[in-house]
Design a protein around this motif. Structure first.
Motif, PDB file in Angstrom:
ATOM      1  N   LYS A 155     -10.343  55.874 -16.976  1.00  0.00           N
ATOM      2  CA  LYS A 155      -9.919  54.660 -17.670  1.00  0.00           C
ATOM      3  C   LYS A 155      -9.518  53.585 -16.661  1.00  0.00           C
ATOM      4  CE  LYS A 155      -7.839  55.118 -21.529  1.00  0.00           C
ATOM      5  NZ  LYS A 155      -6.878  55.409 -22.602  1.00  0.00           N
ATOM      6  N   SER A 158     -12.655  52.177 -15.025  1.00  0.00           N
ATOM      7  CA  SER A 158     -13.412  51.308 -15.934  1.00  0.00           C
ATOM      8  C   SER A 158     -12.719  49.955 -16.115  1.00  0.00           C
ATOM      9  CB  SER A 158     -13.637  52.001 -17.271  1.00  0.00           C
ATOM     10  OG  SER A 158     -12.415  52.146 -17.963  1.00  0.00           O
ATOM     11  N   VAL A 159     -11.383  49.953 -16.148  1.00  0.00           N
ATOM     12  CA  VAL A 159     -10.648  48.704 -16.265  1.00  0.00           C
ATOM     13  C   VAL A 159     -10.820  47.856 -14.986  1.00  0.00           C
ATOM     14  CG1 VAL A 159      -8.311  47.729 -16.371  1.00  0.00           C
ATOM     15  CG2 VAL A 159      -8.976  49.524 -17.955  1.00  0.00           C
ATOM     16  N   CYS A 160     -10.762  48.532 -13.848  1.00  0.00           N
ATOM     17  CA  CYS A 160     -10.897  47.812 -12.559  1.00  0.00           C
ATOM     18  C   CYS A 160     -12.294  47.238 -12.376  1.00  0.00           C
ATOM     19  CB  CYS A 160     -10.553  48.725 -11.399  1.00  0.00           C
ATOM     20  SG  CYS A 160      -8.806  49.161 -11.310  1.00  0.00           S
ATOM     21  N   LEU A 161     -13.307  47.942 -12.873  1.00  0.00           N
ATOM     22  CA  LEU A 161     -14.674  47.475 -12.689  1.00  0.00           C
ATOM     23  C   LEU A 161     -15.101  46.443 -13.725  1.00  0.00           C
ATOM     24  CD1 LEU A 161     -16.489  50.823 -11.767  1.00  0.00           C
ATOM     25  CD2 LEU A 161     -15.785  48.967 -10.250  1.00  0.00           C
ATOM     26  N   SER A 162     -14.385  46.323 -14.817  1.00  0.00           N
ATOM     27  CA  SER A 162     -14.797  45.343 -15.827  1.00  0.00           C
ATOM     28  C   SER A 162     -14.068  44.035 -15.711  1.00  0.00           C
ATOM     29  CB  SER A 162     -14.571  45.923 -17.222  1.00  0.00           C
ATOM     30  OG  SER A 162     -13.225  46.271 -17.413  1.00  0.00           O
TER      31      SER A 162
END
Length: 162
Positions: A155, A158-162
């Motif tokens: 999670k 995914s937050v860091c990459l979006s």
């Protein structure tokens, strides 16, 4: 403390009656204090080898090879340290459970490939790549023992990459 000993030794339930074989195993196995000392010693040796490998990275010509070897030996010692806490058979069973099977295979493969790159193929860049993969595979393997840690990491990534 007794509950922790029971969980790590595989005797999680209180209703379980000890069999004759269990009594023999308990009589011939290491005591809890010895297990903890062995774990600490082996883990410290692993950390020392990894640290020494990092220091040897800057040695001219052979530094990367020395780094790869000592880093790999450090990781092997660190993984081996858990054998003192759980015992070899339980550790092997847990390593190859479906939740950590891929991480175990990648980690063990990278350990072997790092040494092959350093000694037989003499490809220092490849050895460094396998050391990096070792690090990530060992980290992923290690967090598999912490409940919900993998989900939290996924999670967070995914937050860091979006």
């Amino acid at each position: 403390m007794d509950k922790l000993k029971r969980v790590l030794s595989g005797r999680d339930t209180d209703t379980e009656e000890p069999s004759g074989l269990a009594e023999v195993i308990d009589a011939t196995s290491l005591g809890w204090g010895t297990r903890v000392k062995g774990f600490i010693a082996c883990f410290a040796i692993g950390c020392l080898c990894s640290l020494l490998g990092s220091c040897l990275l800057w040695v001219p010509r052979k530094g990367l090879t020395l780094f790869a070897v000592f880093y790999t030996l450090g990781n092997i010692a660190s993984i081996g340290s858990t054998l003192f806490l759980m015992g070899p058979m339980k550790q092997l069973k847990r390593m190859f459970e479906p939740t950590r099977l891929i991480a175990t295979i990648v980690m063990l493969s990278c350990l072997v490939l790092t040494l092959c790159s350093a000694f037989w193929w003499r490809k220092e860049g490849l050895a460094l790549l396998f050391c990096i993969l070792q690090f990530f595979a060992l980290a992923w393997y290690s967090i598999s023992f912490i409940p919900f840690a993998r989900d939290a990491v996924k999670k967070c990534v995914s937050v860091c990459l979006s």
